[in-house]
Design an enzyme around this catalytic site. Structure first.
Site, PDB file in Angstrom:
ATOM      1  N   THR A 159     -64.281  60.684 -28.490  1.00 62.10           N
ATOM      2  CA  THR A 159     -65.090  60.895 -28.414  1.00 62.10           C
ATOM      3  C   THR A 159     -66.159  61.880 -29.192  1.00 62.10           C
ATOM      4  O   THR A 159     -65.301  62.312 -30.035  1.00 62.10           O
ATOM      5  CB  THR A 159     -64.826  61.318 -26.855  1.00 62.10           C
ATOM      6  OG1 THR A 159     -64.544  61.283 -25.826  1.00 62.10           O
ATOM      7  CG2 THR A 159     -66.392  62.939 -26.359  1.00 62.10           C
ATOM      8  N   GLU A 160     -67.081  62.405 -29.459  1.00 61.38           N
ATOM      9  CA  GLU A 160     -67.614  63.013 -30.595  1.00 61.38           C
ATOM     10  C   GLU A 160     -68.750  63.184 -29.750  1.00 61.38           C
ATOM     11  O   GLU A 160     -69.286  64.203 -28.192  1.00 61.38           O
ATOM     12  CB  GLU A 160     -68.896  62.571 -31.561  1.00 61.38           C
ATOM     13  CG  GLU A 160     -67.430  60.974 -31.472  1.00 61.38           C
ATOM     14  CD  GLU A 160     -68.097  60.904 -33.376  1.00 61.38           C
ATOM     15  OE1 GLU A 160     -69.599  60.526 -33.612  1.00 61.38           O
ATOM     16  OE2 GLU A 160     -68.154  59.326 -33.441  1.00 61.38           O
ATOM     17  N   ILE A 179     -54.554  74.572   3.578  1.00 63.56           N
ATOM     18  CA  ILE A 179     -53.732  75.076   4.453  1.00 63.56           C
ATOM     19  C   ILE A 179     -52.422  76.162   3.533  1.00 63.56           C
ATOM     20  O   ILE A 179     -52.049  76.834   4.655  1.00 63.56           O
ATOM     21  CB  ILE A 179     -52.999  73.746   4.043  1.00 63.56           C
ATOM     22  CG1 ILE A 179     -53.161  72.453   4.942  1.00 63.56           C
ATOM     23  CG2 ILE A 179     -51.565  73.404   5.210  1.00 63.56           C
ATOM     24  CD1 ILE A 179     -52.243  71.114   4.802  1.00 63.56           C
ATOM     25  N   GLU A 213     -61.201  60.258 -20.412  1.00 59.13           N
ATOM     26  CA  GLU A 213     -60.626  58.437 -19.864  1.00 59.13           C
ATOM     27  C   GLU A 213     -62.318  57.547 -19.279  1.00 59.13           C
ATOM     28  O   GLU A 213     -61.216  57.039 -18.205  1.00 59.13           O
ATOM     29  CB  GLU A 213     -59.004  58.651 -19.647  1.00 59.13           C
ATOM     30  CG  GLU A 213     -58.822  58.490 -20.968  1.00 59.13           C
ATOM     31  CD  GLU A 213     -57.089  59.239 -20.896  1.00 59.13           C
ATOM     32  OE1 GLU A 213     -56.440  58.474 -19.931  1.00 59.13           O
ATOM     33  OE2 GLU A 213     -56.651  59.904 -21.351  1.00 59.13           O
TER      34      GLU A 213
HETATM   35  C1  LIG Z   1     -59.712  68.167 -21.131  1.00 62.95           C
HETATM   36  C2  LIG Z   1     -60.456  67.221 -21.767  1.00 62.95           C
HETATM   37  C3  LIG Z   1     -59.376  65.549 -22.071  1.00 62.95           C
HETATM   38  C4  LIG Z   1     -60.247  65.136 -23.272  1.00 62.95           C
HETATM   39  N1  LIG Z   1     -59.187  64.042 -24.336  1.00 62.95           N
HETATM   40  C5  LIG Z   1     -60.415  63.162 -25.033  1.00 62.95           C
HETATM   41  C6  LIG Z   1     -59.093  62.428 -26.282  1.00 62.95           C
HETATM   42  O1  LIG Z   1     -58.215  62.879 -25.458  1.00 62.95           O
HETATM   43  N2  LIG Z   1     -59.558  61.628 -26.468  1.00 62.95           N
HETATM   44  C7  LIG Z   1     -61.243  61.662 -26.375  1.00 62.95           C
HETATM   45  O2  LIG Z   1     -61.949  60.689 -26.560  1.00 62.95           O
HETATM   46  N3  LIG Z   1     -62.041  61.747 -25.538  1.00 62.95           N
HETATM   47  C8  LIG Z   1     -61.709  62.876 -24.678  1.00 62.95           C
HETATM   48  N4  LIG Z   1     -61.782  63.522 -23.851  1.00 62.95           N
HETATM   49  C9  LIG Z   1     -63.457  63.273 -23.558  1.00 62.95           C
HETATM   50  C10 LIG Z   1     -63.824  62.649 -21.754  1.00 62.95           C
HETATM   51  O3  LIG Z   1     -62.942  61.630 -22.429  1.00 62.95           O
HETATM   52  C11 LIG Z   1     -65.177  63.465 -21.985  1.00 62.95           C
HETATM   53  O4  LIG Z   1     -65.620  64.158 -21.493  1.00 62.95           O
HETATM   54  C12 LIG Z   1     -65.740  62.006 -21.120  1.00 62.95           C
HETATM   55  O5  LIG Z   1     -65.577  60.925 -21.270  1.00 62.95           O
HETATM   56  C13 LIG Z   1     -67.469  62.499 -20.507  1.00 62.95           C
HETATM   57  O6  LIG Z   1     -67.766  62.536 -21.954  1.00 62.95           O
HETATM   58  P1  LIG Z   1     -68.849  63.370 -21.718  1.00 62.95           P
HETATM   59  O7  LIG Z   1     -68.527  64.947 -21.726  1.00 62.95           O
HETATM   60  O8  LIG Z   1     -69.488  63.603 -23.502  1.00 62.95           O
HETATM   61  O9  LIG Z   1     -69.915  63.179 -20.647  1.00 62.95           O
HETATM   62  P2  LIG Z   1     -71.212  62.539 -20.252  1.00 62.95           P
HETATM   63  O10 LIG Z   1     -70.766  61.803 -20.873  1.00 62.95           O
HETATM   64  O11 LIG Z   1     -72.259  63.840 -21.849  1.00 62.95           O
HETATM   65  O12 LIG Z   1     -71.528  62.682 -18.698  1.00 62.95           O
HETATM   66  C14 LIG Z   1     -72.443  63.732 -17.761  1.00 62.95           C
HETATM   67  C15 LIG Z   1     -72.806  63.062 -16.992  1.00 62.95           C
HETATM   68  O13 LIG Z   1     -73.245  62.491 -16.635  1.00 62.95           O
HETATM   69  C16 LIG Z   1     -72.659  61.456 -16.131  1.00 62.95           C
HETATM   70  N5  LIG Z   1     -73.213  59.729 -16.316  1.00 62.95           N
HETATM   71  C17 LIG Z   1     -73.324  59.537 -18.757  1.00 62.95           C
HETATM   72  N6  LIG Z   1     -73.468  58.240 -17.977  1.00 62.95           N
HETATM   73  C18 LIG Z   1     -73.506  57.715 -16.972  1.00 62.95           C
HETATM   74  C19 LIG Z   1     -74.513  56.600 -16.817  1.00 62.95           C
HETATM   75  N7  LIG Z   1     -74.209  55.800 -17.608  1.00 62.95           N
HETATM   76  N8  LIG Z   1     -74.397  56.760 -15.050  1.00 62.95           N
HETATM   77  C20 LIG Z   1     -74.059  57.648 -14.235  1.00 62.95           C
HETATM   78  N9  LIG Z   1     -73.644  58.979 -14.969  1.00 62.95           N
HETATM   79  C21 LIG Z   1     -73.779  58.359 -16.243  1.00 62.95           C
HETATM   80  C22 LIG Z   1     -71.317  61.775 -16.368  1.00 62.95           C
HETATM   81  O14 LIG Z   1     -70.553  61.161 -15.724  1.00 62.95           O
HETATM   82  C23 LIG Z   1     -71.655  62.767 -16.239  1.00 62.95           C
HETATM   83  O15 LIG Z   1     -71.765  63.631 -14.595  1.00 62.95           O
HETATM   84  C24 LIG Z   1     -61.608  64.676 -23.473  1.00 62.95           C
HETATM   85  C25 LIG Z   1     -62.391  65.622 -22.161  1.00 62.95           C
HETATM   86  C26 LIG Z   1     -61.679  66.308 -21.497  1.00 62.95           C
HETATM   87  C27 LIG Z   1     -62.242  67.562 -21.046  1.00 62.95           C
END
Ligand SMILES: Cc1cc2nc3c(=O)[nH]c(=O)nc-3n(C[C@H](O)[C@H](O)[C@H](O)COP(=O)(O)OP(=O)(O)OC[C@H]3O[C@@H](n4cnc5c(N)ncnc54)[C@H](O)[C@@H]3O)c2cc1C
Length: 381
Positions: free
Chosen positions: A125-126, A338, A364
């Site tokens: 993730t970025e 509950i 994930e």
């Molecule tokens: C506590 C925590 C631990 C994490 N650990 C890791 C890690 O170890 N390694 C790593 O690489 N990442 C990690 N992540 C990142 C995580 O996988 C991402 O936060 C997640 O994949 C969502 O990306 P985003 O937060 O950028 O949300 P966004 O992609 O910006 O999404 C925002 C909203 O839009 C929706 N959305 C986006 N695209 C679509 C689509 N095509 N269709 C419908 N809805 C869509 C999403 O479902 C969400 O509701 C972690 C995140 C958290 C919060």
């Protein structure tokens, strides 16, 4: 169809159960309150072999496969979701190195990740590339003069990012090719040019640290390339399939514990002159919670079985993660209900479990992304 666990799996379950009760539960509240990574417990997990699940014993692992991971992670999640997440996410690195690494990489990295107590991390993730991992901008440009990759960019939300000693970083080795130019590179903690930035303050899962990773002209030996150049996205997606089963296991564990606590509490709590367990409304809550959780558990175990026997399981991994995570939120919410006002208080673990369970719908891959994956798979048949 045989749903029973083997003798070895029963032993793993018992060991994980005892470890969760004796070591994780006593510190779960403190880990949440103080936002501390449970360092000692992670070391103990390593000494008991949990950190080497799915890796052959010749590399310090304890063999086993996805079902063994599911068993351990679920047991941990009952008592401390953060610890379950730490194990589940850690295992991505050793398992990916075991699957895609060459012999030299396995010898170099696996013993420390399995029995050595070193934490692994997975960084995809970025800031502008979450669900759309293909929008990643971090680069790893090959320098033929030094036979090194030079990494530049920022990763965010990386679990265990500042503590991990071995990290798998997904970066563009050929940026002009987009996703087809993405590769997986192993970076070790302490490498010059690699630093950690912001450590996130989160709603839950406080013991599992979430960090920003910064790469500034970070030079890594070319021998740290995991798999082939340009295969990074495939490696990431395959690793995430397995990881999603792990998240399903976290979600099942927390739900099972929430049900047990709700049954116990409802038998003890007297209102209107009788235990609330005698009220049909409460009984129906418990019936729904138990039924949905068994269904979630069965789907998680089915996805684990498919991975273990080497069958395609991306669709089932997405289904089990989607279903188990939604169920974990449903069950922890009802369990808190509950418990009434007591459930809202920090004297009981329910509010922590409710906050912790939420993450399973996000990391994930979000629930929405899983619906995209599942609909694509089932509708293309
Ligand atoms: C506590 C925590 C631990 C994490 N650990 C890791 C890690 O170890 N390694 C790593 O690489 N990442 C990690 N992540 C990142 C995580 O996988 C991402 O936060 C997640 O994949 C969502 O990306 P985003 O937060 O950028 O949300 P966004 O992609 O910006 O999404 C925002 C909203 O839009 C929706 N959305 C986006 N695209 C679509 C689509 N095509 N269709 C419908 N809805 C869509 C999403 O479902 C969400 O509701 C972690 C995140 C958290 C919060």
């Amino acid at each position: 169809m045989d749903f029973s666990l083997t003798r070895e799996q029963e032993l793993i379950k018992k060991l994980a159960q005892q470890f969760a009760e004796n070591e994780l539960e006593p510190v779960a509240e403190k880990v949440d309150h103080d936002h501390v990574f449970p360092e000692e417990n992670f070391k103990k997990m390593a000494s008991l072999g949990f950190t080497g699940i799915g890796v052959p014993s010749q590399y310090g692992g304890c063999d086993g496969g996805t079902l063994e991971k599911v068993i351990a992670v679920s047991e941990f999640a009952k008592k401390c979701m953060a610890s379950a997440a730490i194990l589940s996410i850690h295992l991505i690195a050793p398992q990916a190195i075991n699957k895609y690494g060459n012999e030299e990489q396995k010898q170099r990295f696996l013993p420390k990740l399995t029995k050595g107590g070193a934490l692994g991390a997975f960084a995809l993730t970025e800031p502008n590339a979450g669900s759309d991992a293909g929008a990643a901008k971090t680069t790893a440009i090959y320098d033929p003069e030094t036979d090194e990759y030079i990494l530049n960019g920022t990763k965010c939300f990386i679990s265990g990012g500042s503590r991990a000693e071995v990290l798998i970083i997904f970066a563009l080795t050929q940026p002009e090719k987009g996703l087809k130019g993405m590769s997986a590179i192993i970076v070790e903690k302490g490498t010059l040019g690699f630093s950690t930035g912001k450590i996130e303050s989160k709603m839950g899962l406080a013991g599992s640290e979430t960090a920003e990773l910064v790469f500034e002209d970070c030079r890594v030996p070319a021998s740290n390339l995991l798999g082939k150049e340009g295969k990074g996205f495939k490696i990431a997606m395959e690793a995430l399939d397995g990881a999603r089963v792990g998240v399903g296991a976290q979600a099942v564990g927390v739900a099972e514990e929430a049900i047990d606590l709700s049954i116990k509490y409802s038998k003890e709590r007297i209102q209107f002159g009788k235990p609330i367990a005698k009220l049909q409304g409460i009984q129906w809550y418990i019936a729904d919670m138990a039924t949905k959780t068994l269904a979630a558990k069965t789907l998680v175990q089915y996805a684990a079985y498919l991975e273990d026997v080497g069958k395609p399981f991306s669709q089932e991994a997405a289904m089990c993660k989607l279903n188990a995570s939604e169920n974990a939120r449903f069950v922890t919410n009802l369990a808190l209900q509950i418990h009434g006002g007591y459930g809202y208080m920090k004297d009981y673990p329910l509010e922590r479990m409710y906050r912790d369970a939420k993450i399973t719908e996000i990391y994930e891959g979000t629930s929405e992304i899983h619906k995209v994956v599942i609909s694509r798979a089932v509708m293309s048949k």
